[in-house]
Design a protein around this motif. Sequence first.
Motif: not given
Length: 70
Positions: A30-31, A39-41, A66-69
């Motif tokens: 998603x990120x 998008x930017x951070x 943040x969900x890890x795979x």
Amino acid sequence: MTTEKRNSYGLFDAPVRNQEKEHITLSLADIERQLDAGAFAMSRNEAIAAGFLNPHEEPDTVIVSVQEAV
């Protein structure tokens, strides 16, 4: 005639913001999609220096996990 709650402070009254933060979960994919879309951070200090945030006001924000795979 229906009566709505009027702004009793005048034209320049500041909105009342919700103090509760919404919790959302994003995957790394998603990120990556958001970054690819433009998008930017940046850090809070960088955002204040660039004029995106007012240092005297808490912006509407969410708490991101943040969900890890698997």
